[in-house]
Design a protein around this motif. Sequence first.
Motif, PDB file in Angstrom:
ATOM      1  N   ASN A 272       0.811  -1.211   0.000  1.00  0.00           N
ATOM      2  CA  ASN A 272       0.000   0.000   0.000  1.00  0.00           C
ATOM      3  C   ASN A 272       0.848   1.267   0.000  1.00  0.00           C
ATOM      4  OD1 ASN A 272      -2.355  -1.493   0.017  1.00  0.00           O
ATOM      5  ND2 ASN A 272      -2.445  -1.557   2.235  1.00  0.00           N
ATOM      6  N   ALA A 273       2.056   1.171  -0.536  1.00  0.00           N
ATOM      7  CA  ALA A 273       2.944   2.334  -0.580  1.00  0.00           C
ATOM      8  C   ALA A 273       2.479   3.315  -1.648  1.00  0.00           C
ATOM      9  CB  ALA A 273       4.370   1.880  -0.894  1.00  0.00           C
ATOM     10  N   ARG A 274       2.776   4.579  -1.414  1.00  0.00           N
ATOM     11  CA  ARG A 274       2.483   5.622  -2.400  1.00  0.00           C
ATOM     12  C   ARG A 274       3.766   6.376  -2.681  1.00  0.00           C
ATOM     13  NH1 ARG A 274      -1.583   9.719  -0.681  1.00  0.00           N
ATOM     14  NH2 ARG A 274      -0.506   9.572   1.278  1.00  0.00           N
ATOM     15  N   ASN A 275       3.958   6.721  -3.934  1.00  0.00           N
ATOM     16  CA  ASN A 275       5.119   7.497  -4.339  1.00  0.00           C
ATOM     17  C   ASN A 275       4.736   8.975  -4.362  1.00  0.00           C
ATOM     18  OD1 ASN A 275       7.620   8.217  -5.343  1.00  0.00           O
ATOM     19  ND2 ASN A 275       6.967   7.968  -7.452  1.00  0.00           N
ATOM     20  N   ILE A 276       5.464   9.777  -3.597  1.00  0.00           N
ATOM     21  CA  ILE A 276       5.237  11.225  -3.581  1.00  0.00           C
ATOM     22  C   ILE A 276       6.562  11.889  -3.916  1.00  0.00           C
ATOM     23  CG2 ILE A 276       4.527  13.213  -2.217  1.00  0.00           C
ATOM     24  CD1 ILE A 276       2.930  11.237  -0.462  1.00  0.00           C
ATOM     25  N   ALA A 277       6.599  12.589  -5.016  1.00  0.00           N
ATOM     26  CA  ALA A 277       7.834  13.240  -5.469  1.00  0.00           C
ATOM     27  C   ALA A 277       8.239  14.356  -4.506  1.00  0.00           C
ATOM     28  CB  ALA A 277       7.629  13.809  -6.866  1.00  0.00           C
ATOM     29  N   LEU A 278       9.544  14.571  -4.403  1.00  0.00           N
ATOM     30  CA  LEU A 278      10.080  15.610  -3.524  1.00  0.00           C
ATOM     31  C   LEU A 278       9.500  16.977  -3.867  1.00  0.00           C
ATOM     32  CD1 LEU A 278      11.970  16.528  -1.303  1.00  0.00           C
ATOM     33  CD2 LEU A 278      13.811  16.589  -2.984  1.00  0.00           C
ATOM     34  N   GLU A 279       9.311  17.249  -5.142  1.00  0.00           N
ATOM     35  CA  GLU A 279       8.753  18.538  -5.559  1.00  0.00           C
ATOM     36  C   GLU A 279       7.356  18.743  -4.976  1.00  0.00           C
ATOM     37  OE1 GLU A 279       9.858  16.247  -7.980  1.00  0.00           O
ATOM     38  OE2 GLU A 279      11.857  17.127  -7.983  1.00  0.00           O
TER      39      GLU A 279
END
Length: 69
Positions: free
Chosen positions: A1-8
């Motif tokens: 259930n991981a989500r990728n959130i960009a640093l920007e």
Amino acid sequence: NARNIALERLAKDDDAINKQKNKILLAVCGDGASSGRVAGMLRKSGYENAFSLKGGLAGWRADNLPLVK
């Protein structure tokens, strides 16, 4: 259930992880350098369970660990 959130997105949008203060947050980058700084920044902002993947994706691959896209 991981989500990728960009640093920007983190830099612009505090709500991206605002409700996640009690969850484990794992910062990942190519070699672990940038993600280490981000994890430190998150901990200073009150996210006690923020960590960085040691060696980044390069270290993960070097250890022959699985990756799923």
